[in-house]
Design a protein around this motif. Structure first.
Motif, PDB file in Angstrom:
ATOM      1  N   ILE A 136       0.806  -0.940  -0.027  1.00 45.40           N
ATOM      2  CA  ILE A 136      -0.352  -0.259   0.383  1.00 45.40           C
ATOM      3  C   ILE A 136       0.993   1.356  -0.349  1.00 45.40           C
ATOM      4  O   ILE A 136       0.291   2.144  -1.354  1.00 45.40           O
ATOM      5  CB  ILE A 136      -0.961  -0.392   1.357  1.00 45.40           C
ATOM      6  CG1 ILE A 136      -2.383  -0.862   1.132  1.00 45.40           C
ATOM      7  CG2 ILE A 136      -1.377   1.272   1.604  1.00 45.40           C
ATOM      8  CD1 ILE A 136      -2.992  -1.241   2.392  1.00 45.40           C
ATOM      9  N   CYS A 137       1.866   1.349   0.664  1.00 49.66           N
ATOM     10  CA  CYS A 137       3.241   2.640   0.733  1.00 49.66           C
ATOM     11  C   CYS A 137       3.276   2.673  -0.049  1.00 49.66           C
ATOM     12  O   CYS A 137       3.282   3.337  -1.255  1.00 49.66           O
ATOM     13  CB  CYS A 137       4.207   2.331   1.912  1.00 49.66           C
ATOM     14  SG  CYS A 137       2.983   2.361   3.462  1.00 49.66           S
ATOM     15  N   LEU A 190       2.564   1.145  -3.258  1.00 48.13           N
ATOM     16  CA  LEU A 190       1.296   2.024  -4.494  1.00 48.13           C
ATOM     17  C   LEU A 190       0.916   3.664  -4.444  1.00 48.13           C
ATOM     18  O   LEU A 190       0.565   3.692  -5.546  1.00 48.13           O
ATOM     19  CB  LEU A 190      -0.013   1.644  -4.395  1.00 48.13           C
ATOM     20  CG  LEU A 190       0.573  -0.851  -5.401  1.00 48.13           C
ATOM     21  CD1 LEU A 190      -1.116  -1.326  -4.754  1.00 48.13           C
ATOM     22  CD2 LEU A 190       1.241  -0.510  -6.525  1.00 48.13           C
ATOM     23  N   THR A 191       1.101   4.474  -3.486  1.00 48.84           N
ATOM     24  CA  THR A 191       0.650   5.324  -2.991  1.00 48.84           C
ATOM     25  C   THR A 191       1.952   6.084  -3.395  1.00 48.84           C
ATOM     26  O   THR A 191       1.186   6.850  -3.708  1.00 48.84           O
ATOM     27  CB  THR A 191       0.084   5.494  -1.421  1.00 48.84           C
ATOM     28  OG1 THR A 191       1.389   5.416  -0.914  1.00 48.84           O
ATOM     29  CG2 THR A 191      -1.214   4.911  -1.252  1.00 48.84           C
ATOM     30  N   ALA A 192       2.750   5.861  -4.005  1.00 50.49           N
ATOM     31  CA  ALA A 192       4.419   7.088  -4.239  1.00 50.49           C
ATOM     32  C   ALA A 192       3.975   7.155  -5.047  1.00 50.49           C
ATOM     33  O   ALA A 192       4.245   7.851  -6.160  1.00 50.49           O
ATOM     34  CB  ALA A 192       5.141   6.060  -3.914  1.00 50.49           C
ATOM     35  N   PRO A 233       0.385   7.778  -7.106  1.00 50.17           N
ATOM     36  CA  PRO A 233       0.307   9.520  -7.485  1.00 50.17           C
ATOM     37  C   PRO A 233       0.477  10.442  -7.353  1.00 50.17           C
ATOM     38  O   PRO A 233       0.436  11.441  -7.301  1.00 50.17           O
ATOM     39  CB  PRO A 233      -1.166   8.992  -6.898  1.00 50.17           C
ATOM     40  CG  PRO A 233      -0.770   7.397  -6.101  1.00 50.17           C
ATOM     41  CD  PRO A 233       0.135   7.534  -6.799  1.00 50.17           C
ATOM     42  N   MET A 234       1.620  10.049  -5.976  1.00 48.01           N
ATOM     43  CA  MET A 234       2.161  10.829  -5.190  1.00 48.01           C
ATOM     44  C   MET A 234       3.112  11.688  -6.043  1.00 48.01           C
ATOM     45  O   MET A 234       3.267  12.769  -5.644  1.00 48.01           O
ATOM     46  CB  MET A 234       2.864  10.402  -4.120  1.00 48.01           C
ATOM     47  CG  MET A 234       1.593  10.636  -2.731  1.00 48.01           C
ATOM     48  SD  MET A 234       1.422  12.056  -2.416  1.00 48.01           S
ATOM     49  CE  MET A 234       0.221  12.027  -0.647  1.00 48.01           C
ATOM     50  N   ALA A 241       8.253  12.073  -2.571  1.00 44.83           N
ATOM     51  CA  ALA A 241       6.857  10.921  -3.172  1.00 44.83           C
ATOM     52  C   ALA A 241       8.085   9.508  -2.491  1.00 44.83           C
ATOM     53  O   ALA A 241       7.363   8.404  -2.252  1.00 44.83           O
ATOM     54  CB  ALA A 241       7.052  11.102  -3.902  1.00 44.83           C
ATOM     55  N   CYS A 248       6.836   8.221   0.731  1.00 44.07           N
ATOM     56  CA  CYS A 248       5.642   7.191   1.186  1.00 44.07           C
ATOM     57  C   CYS A 248       6.217   5.320   1.786  1.00 44.07           C
ATOM     58  O   CYS A 248       5.397   4.540   1.252  1.00 44.07           O
ATOM     59  CB  CYS A 248       4.729   6.947  -0.074  1.00 44.07           C
ATOM     60  SG  CYS A 248       4.328   8.693  -0.511  1.00 44.07           S
ATOM     61  N   VAL A 250       2.951   9.348   4.286  1.00 43.66           N
ATOM     62  CA  VAL A 250       2.188   9.569   3.697  1.00 43.66           C
ATOM     63  C   VAL A 250       0.643  10.162   4.114  1.00 43.66           C
ATOM     64  O   VAL A 250       0.546  10.884   3.821  1.00 43.66           O
ATOM     65  CB  VAL A 250       0.867   8.028   2.985  1.00 43.66           C
ATOM     66  CG1 VAL A 250      -0.162   8.283   2.651  1.00 43.66           C
ATOM     67  CG2 VAL A 250       1.606   7.171   2.026  1.00 43.66           C
ATOM     68  N   ALA A 270       0.322  14.491   2.833  1.00 39.62           N
ATOM     69  CA  ALA A 270      -1.205  14.865   2.839  1.00 39.62           C
ATOM     70  C   ALA A 270      -1.214  16.122   3.298  1.00 39.62           C
ATOM     71  O   ALA A 270      -2.453  16.714   2.954  1.00 39.62           O
ATOM     72  CB  ALA A 270      -1.742  13.630   2.945  1.00 39.62           C
TER      73      ALA A 270
END
Length: 56
Positions: A8-9, A11-13, A15-16, A30, A33, A39, A43
């Motif tokens: 999850i961490c 995969l958030t990089a 979009p960041m 990014a 993340c 994250v 945010a």
């Protein structure tokens, strides 16, 4: 369960990488993340920048 958190961490990089330059933040941040606390911190910082952009 730990592997899911890392996934999850990671995969958030992605979009960041796209969002951070819009807020005037270097896209290499990014990488933060990859640390679970990174994250929410990014945010939070993006929310502050968004408030500054709206005041203009």
């Amino acid at each position: 369960m730990g592997g899911l958190l890392w996934l999850i961490c990671a995969l958030t990089a992605i979009p960041m990488l796209k969002l951070l330059p819009f807020f005037g933040i270097n896209k290499y941040w990014a990488a933060a993340c990859l640390v679970p606390i990174g994250v929410p911190l990014l945010a939070w910082y993006m929310a502050i920048k968004l408030q500054e952009l709206e005041k203009r």
